[in-house]
Motif scaffolding. Structure first.
Motif, PDB file in Angstrom:
ATOM      1  N   LEU A  97       0.917  -1.118   0.018  1.00  0.00           N
ATOM      2  CA  LEU A  97       0.022   0.072  -0.059  1.00  0.00           C
ATOM      3  C   LEU A  97       0.896   1.200  -0.256  1.00  0.00           C
ATOM      4  CD1 LEU A  97      -2.781  -1.272   2.583  1.00  0.00           C
ATOM      5  CD2 LEU A  97      -3.055  -1.002   0.139  1.00  0.00           C
ATOM      6  N   LEU A  98       0.826   2.062  -0.871  1.00  0.00           N
ATOM      7  CA  LEU A  98       2.010   3.027  -1.289  1.00  0.00           C
ATOM      8  C   LEU A  98       1.240   4.577  -1.345  1.00  0.00           C
ATOM      9  CD1 LEU A  98       4.931   3.773  -2.053  1.00  0.00           C
ATOM     10  CD2 LEU A  98       4.177   3.176  -4.417  1.00  0.00           C
ATOM     11  N   ASP A  99       1.877   5.397  -0.539  1.00  0.00           N
ATOM     12  CA  ASP A  99       1.337   6.707  -0.605  1.00  0.00           C
ATOM     13  C   ASP A  99       2.169   7.461  -1.747  1.00  0.00           C
ATOM     14  OD1 ASP A  99       0.056   9.161  -0.190  1.00  0.00           O
ATOM     15  OD2 ASP A  99       1.686   9.678   1.235  1.00  0.00           O
ATOM     16  N   ILE A 100       1.582   8.296  -2.483  1.00  0.00           N
ATOM     17  CA  ILE A 100       2.124   9.148  -3.577  1.00  0.00           C
ATOM     18  C   ILE A 100       3.171  10.474  -3.161  1.00  0.00           C
ATOM     19  CG2 ILE A 100       1.879  10.453  -5.642  1.00  0.00           C
ATOM     20  CD1 ILE A 100      -0.612   8.820  -6.242  1.00  0.00           C
ATOM     21  N   SER A 101       2.395  11.060  -2.353  1.00  0.00           N
ATOM     22  CA  SER A 101       3.195  12.268  -1.774  1.00  0.00           C
ATOM     23  C   SER A 101       4.088  12.148  -0.496  1.00  0.00           C
ATOM     24  CB  SER A 101       2.415  13.320  -1.837  1.00  0.00           C
ATOM     25  OG  SER A 101       2.986  14.634  -1.366  1.00  0.00           O
ATOM     26  N   MET A 102       5.431  11.709  -0.851  1.00  0.00           N
ATOM     27  CA  MET A 102       6.286  11.535   0.517  1.00  0.00           C
ATOM     28  C   MET A 102       7.534  12.416   0.125  1.00  0.00           C
ATOM     29  SD  MET A 102       5.757   7.457   1.128  1.00  0.00           S
ATOM     30  CE  MET A 102       6.286   7.128  -0.579  1.00  0.00           C
ATOM     31  N   PRO A 103       8.119  12.607   1.245  1.00  0.00           N
ATOM     32  CA  PRO A 103       9.564  13.491   1.256  1.00  0.00           C
ATOM     33  C   PRO A 103      10.799  12.268   0.864  1.00  0.00           C
ATOM     34  CG  PRO A 103       9.054  12.782   3.501  1.00  0.00           C
ATOM     35  CD  PRO A 103       7.949  12.463   2.664  1.00  0.00           C
ATOM     36  N   GLU A 104      11.795  12.623   0.054  1.00  0.00           N
ATOM     37  CA  GLU A 104      12.867  11.970  -0.071  1.00  0.00           C
ATOM     38  C   GLU A 104      12.712  11.232  -1.567  1.00  0.00           C
ATOM     39  OE1 GLU A 104      15.765  10.176   2.617  1.00  0.00           O
ATOM     40  OE2 GLU A 104      14.107  10.517   4.029  1.00  0.00           O
ATOM     41  N   MET A 105      11.550  10.339  -1.230  1.00  0.00           N
ATOM     42  CA  MET A 105      11.382   9.598  -2.560  1.00  0.00           C
ATOM     43  C   MET A 105       9.909   9.258  -2.576  1.00  0.00           C
ATOM     44  SD  MET A 105      12.062   5.582  -3.407  1.00  0.00           S
ATOM     45  CE  MET A 105      14.105   5.868  -3.668  1.00  0.00           C
ATOM     46  N   ASP A 106       9.148   9.858  -3.548  1.00  0.00           N
ATOM     47  CA  ASP A 106       7.917   9.787  -3.671  1.00  0.00           C
ATOM     48  C   ASP A 106       7.103   8.596  -4.056  1.00  0.00           C
ATOM     49  OD1 ASP A 106       7.964   9.407  -6.435  1.00  0.00           O
ATOM     50  OD2 ASP A 106       7.258  11.751  -6.882  1.00  0.00           O
ATOM     51  N   GLY A 107       5.845   8.085  -4.022  1.00  0.00           N
ATOM     52  CA  GLY A 107       5.363   6.816  -4.454  1.00  0.00           C
ATOM     53  C   GLY A 107       5.540   6.521  -5.930  1.00  0.00           C
ATOM     54  N   TYR A 108       5.527   7.573  -6.821  1.00  0.00           N
ATOM     55  CA  TYR A 108       5.739   7.064  -8.269  1.00  0.00           C
ATOM     56  C   TYR A 108       7.199   6.758  -8.543  1.00  0.00           C
ATOM     57  CZ  TYR A 108       1.525   9.602  -9.379  1.00  0.00           C
ATOM     58  OH  TYR A 108       0.454  10.309  -9.178  1.00  0.00           O
ATOM     59  N   GLU A 109       8.195   7.414  -7.947  1.00  0.00           N
ATOM     60  CA  GLU A 109       9.667   6.828  -7.855  1.00  0.00           C
ATOM     61  C   GLU A 109       9.821   5.364  -7.450  1.00  0.00           C
ATOM     62  OE1 GLU A 109      14.114   8.303  -6.897  1.00  0.00           O
ATOM     63  OE2 GLU A 109      12.416   9.530  -6.459  1.00  0.00           O
ATOM     64  N   PHE A 110       9.383   5.121  -6.189  1.00  0.00           N
ATOM     65  CA  PHE A 110       9.566   3.943  -5.646  1.00  0.00           C
ATOM     66  C   PHE A 110       8.678   2.771  -6.548  1.00  0.00           C
ATOM     67  CE2 PHE A 110       7.644   0.531  -3.013  1.00  0.00           C
ATOM     68  CZ  PHE A 110       8.664   0.130  -2.132  1.00  0.00           C
ATOM     69  N   CYS A 111       7.534   3.072  -6.834  1.00  0.00           N
ATOM     70  CA  CYS A 111       7.036   2.145  -7.796  1.00  0.00           C
ATOM     71  C   CYS A 111       7.678   1.705  -9.172  1.00  0.00           C
ATOM     72  CB  CYS A 111       5.452   2.593  -8.183  1.00  0.00           C
ATOM     73  SG  CYS A 111       4.624   1.365  -9.302  1.00  0.00           S
ATOM     74  N   SER A 112       8.185   2.866  -9.669  1.00  0.00           N
ATOM     75  CA  SER A 112       9.050   2.677 -11.027  1.00  0.00           C
ATOM     76  C   SER A 112      10.422   1.857 -10.520  1.00  0.00           C
ATOM     77  CB  SER A 112       9.693   3.931 -11.329  1.00  0.00           C
ATOM     78  OG  SER A 112      10.267   3.752 -12.448  1.00  0.00           O
ATOM     79  N   ILE A 113      10.841   1.993  -9.331  1.00  0.00           N
ATOM     80  CA  ILE A 113      12.087   1.033  -9.097  1.00  0.00           C
ATOM     81  C   ILE A 113      11.630  -0.499  -8.947  1.00  0.00           C
ATOM     82  CG2 ILE A 113      13.560   0.548  -7.219  1.00  0.00           C
ATOM     83  CD1 ILE A 113      14.039   3.555  -6.788  1.00  0.00           C
ATOM     84  N   MET A 114      10.556  -0.500  -8.051  1.00  0.00           N
ATOM     85  CA  MET A 114       9.999  -1.942  -7.849  1.00  0.00           C
ATOM     86  C   MET A 114       9.689  -2.810  -9.291  1.00  0.00           C
ATOM     87  SD  MET A 114      10.066  -2.667  -4.693  1.00  0.00           S
ATOM     88  CE  MET A 114       9.052  -3.696  -4.321  1.00  0.00           C
ATOM     89  N   LYS A 115       9.046  -2.058 -10.088  1.00  0.00           N
ATOM     90  CA  LYS A 115       8.392  -2.693 -11.275  1.00  0.00           C
ATOM     91  C   LYS A 115       9.495  -2.825 -12.385  1.00  0.00           C
ATOM     92  CE  LYS A 115       4.473  -2.969  -9.980  1.00  0.00           C
ATOM     93  NZ  LYS A 115       3.538  -4.336  -9.581  1.00  0.00           N
ATOM     94  N   ASN A 116      10.815  -1.996 -12.276  1.00  0.00           N
ATOM     95  CA  ASN A 116      11.766  -2.307 -13.073  1.00  0.00           C
ATOM     96  C   ASN A 116      12.821  -3.471 -12.622  1.00  0.00           C
ATOM     97  OD1 ASN A 116      11.171  -0.683 -15.073  1.00  0.00           O
ATOM     98  ND2 ASN A 116      11.902   1.136 -13.987  1.00  0.00           N
ATOM     99  N   ASN A 117      12.774  -3.886 -11.436  1.00  0.00           N
ATOM    100  CA  ASN A 117      13.223  -5.066 -10.871  1.00  0.00           C
ATOM    101  C   ASN A 117      12.653  -6.338 -11.081  1.00  0.00           C
ATOM    102  OD1 ASN A 117      15.073  -6.867  -9.237  1.00  0.00           O
ATOM    103  ND2 ASN A 117      15.004  -5.546  -7.541  1.00  0.00           N
ATOM    104  N   PRO A 118      13.446  -7.257 -11.833  1.00  0.00           N
ATOM    105  CA  PRO A 118      12.523  -8.665 -11.880  1.00  0.00           C
ATOM    106  C   PRO A 118      12.202  -9.338 -10.677  1.00  0.00           C
ATOM    107  CG  PRO A 118      14.634  -8.379 -13.433  1.00  0.00           C
ATOM    108  CD  PRO A 118      14.485  -7.263 -12.411  1.00  0.00           C
ATOM    109  N   ALA A 119      13.133  -9.007  -9.866  1.00  0.00           N
ATOM    110  CA  ALA A 119      12.778  -9.621  -8.370  1.00  0.00           C
ATOM    111  C   ALA A 119      11.517  -9.204  -7.810  1.00  0.00           C
ATOM    112  CB  ALA A 119      14.009  -9.754  -7.343  1.00  0.00           C
ATOM    113  N   THR A 120      11.067  -8.119  -7.980  1.00  0.00           N
ATOM    114  CA  THR A 120       9.948  -7.437  -7.189  1.00  0.00           C
ATOM    115  C   THR A 120       8.746  -6.939  -8.317  1.00  0.00           C
ATOM    116  OG1 THR A 120      10.902  -5.150  -7.408  1.00  0.00           O
ATOM    117  CG2 THR A 120      11.529  -6.549  -5.506  1.00  0.00           C
ATOM    118  N   ARG A 121       8.893  -7.014  -9.471  1.00  0.00           N
ATOM    119  CA  ARG A 121       8.039  -6.364 -10.249  1.00  0.00           C
ATOM    120  C   ARG A 121       6.789  -7.004 -10.080  1.00  0.00           C
ATOM    121  NH1 ARG A 121      10.688  -8.833 -15.631  1.00  0.00           N
ATOM    122  NH2 ARG A 121      11.696  -6.936 -15.375  1.00  0.00           N
ATOM    123  N   ASP A 122       6.341  -8.407  -9.680  1.00  0.00           N
ATOM    124  CA  ASP A 122       5.220  -9.012  -9.468  1.00  0.00           C
ATOM    125  C   ASP A 122       4.383  -8.694  -8.216  1.00  0.00           C
ATOM    126  OD1 ASP A 122       5.512 -10.169 -12.007  1.00  0.00           O
ATOM    127  OD2 ASP A 122       6.527 -11.890 -11.271  1.00  0.00           O
TER     128      ASP A 122
END
Length: 357
Positions: free
Chosen positions: A59-84
């Motif tokens: 469950l991921l908030d969008i507006s956060m300091p240091e790293m927002d939810g969009y950036e976190f989601c992009s990192i997760m989905k570009n990693n084969p180990a976590t994209r699913d």
């Protein structure tokens, strides 16, 4: 942050929100579902925590300091180990462009604040079930692929067994010595290994190539199964008609090998066997058969087998002559280098001759 007992078998839900009140509201909802909530205050913290807790959903908030939810989601989905891992965005932003951006980054769903517990539970429950169904489907596909792969290996082995059985019949019809096929196979392997060390051939001959030619070489004369035995066993020289009949073994052997290859099936062993059977009587100067190819227009595998098979034949006893010694056989091959055989391959062969059987 609550990290107690995060490695239990209960489904874990990673909650990422910089607002403490939101984290604990979601924590209570998730706990009420019987799942284990794991809390993170921002995307950077969540990235460190994710490998430890291995969540089944985020469950991921969008507006956060240091790293927002969009950036976190992009990192997760570009990693084969976590994209699913399913990601559900949670935000007070409900503009269409915000929702679409989340979906484009790979998010599975979107829940707006303030939270309605029944909505959160329904969305989380649905995506957990979908995730489990996807995992089960992927595992079934993996097992199916493994089963198909094993069946294909068995089919290929059965093909090889049939071909080697025919090759043994062809050997017996030709009155070759019992160890002829084994010597041919071994010597082709040794020659190919030596060629792999040469600058002329190191870019062509791989370990797989060596393994394949070792298997394919004994099938060079498999077409002899269809040649009359009185020709194969004749002590005297063949007349013109008999020579023409004998030449057909290259066509017969290559057709037999092509026919055993299933439609659309590419197999290195079968393809090399076809080349060897069809072209191993081509000569370096173009005087051979069946196509009159010259030089490196002749497949390399056929060049190798042509030289080795001649050496093996010379060093075996025949009804009409005694076996040549290794020295005499090499002298005979040297006379034919540049005529029948690739002279560069012969040079390598002569250097390793003491390793030959």
């Amino acid at each position: 942050m609550n990290q107690d007992n995060i490695m239990t078998d209960v489904p874990r839900i990673l909650i990422v929100d910089d607002v403490k009140a939101n984290r604990f509201v979601l924590k209570n909802i998730i706990a009420d579902m019987g799942f284990e909530p794991v809390l993170a205050e921002n995307g950077v913290q969540a990235l460190k925590l994710q490998p430890v807790c291995n969540p089944q959903l985020i469950l991921l908030d969008i507006s956060m300091p240091e790293m927002d939810g969009y950036e976190f989601c992009s990192i997760m989905k570009n990693n084969p180990a976590t994209r699913d891992i399913p990601i559900i965005f949670i935000s007070a932003f409900d503009e269409p462009q915000d929702i679409i951006k989340g979906f484009n980054l790979g998010g599975e769903d979107y829940i707006t604040k303030p939270f309605i517990p029944e909505v959160v539970k329904a969305r989380v429950g649905v995506h957990l079930k979908l995730s489990e169904a996807n995992k089960a489907m992927m595992e079934n596909n993996r097992r199916l692929q493994a089963l198909i792969s094993e069946q294909l290996k068995q089919i290929e082995q059965e093909k090889k067994n049939v071909l080697y059985a025919l090759a043994h019949v062809a050997r017996e019809n030709s009155c070759y010595e019992d160890g002829h096929m084994e010597r041919l196979s071994y010597n082709c392997k040794i020659l190919s290994q030596a060629m792999q060390l040469s600058p002329l051939y190191e870019h062509i001959i791989s370990d797989t190539y060596i393994e394949t030619i070792e298997l394919a070489a004994p099938l060079c004369d498999v077409g002899n199964v269809a040649i009359p035995m009185e020709i194969l066993m004749k002590d005297d020289q063949l007349d013109k008609e008999e020579r023409e009949m004998m030449k057909k073994h290259t066509l017969i052997g290559s057709k037999l090998l092509k026919d055993i290859r299933t439609s659309g099936d590419y197999n290195d062993f079968i393809q090399m066997s076809v080349d060897v059977a069809y072209y191993h009587h081509e000569n370096w100067d173009g005087s051979g058969y069946p196509c009159g190819l010259a030089g490196n227009d002749i497949p390399l595998s056929a060049q190798i087998v042509a030289l080795v098979s001649c050496y093996c034949a010379l060093t075996e006893k025949r009804n009409y002559r005694e076996a040549y010694s290794r020295t005499d056989a090499l002298a005979e091959l040297e006379r034919e280098a540049g005529i029948k055989f690739n002279p560069d391959i012969f040079k390598i062969y002569s250097k390793i001759s003491r390793q030959l059987h």
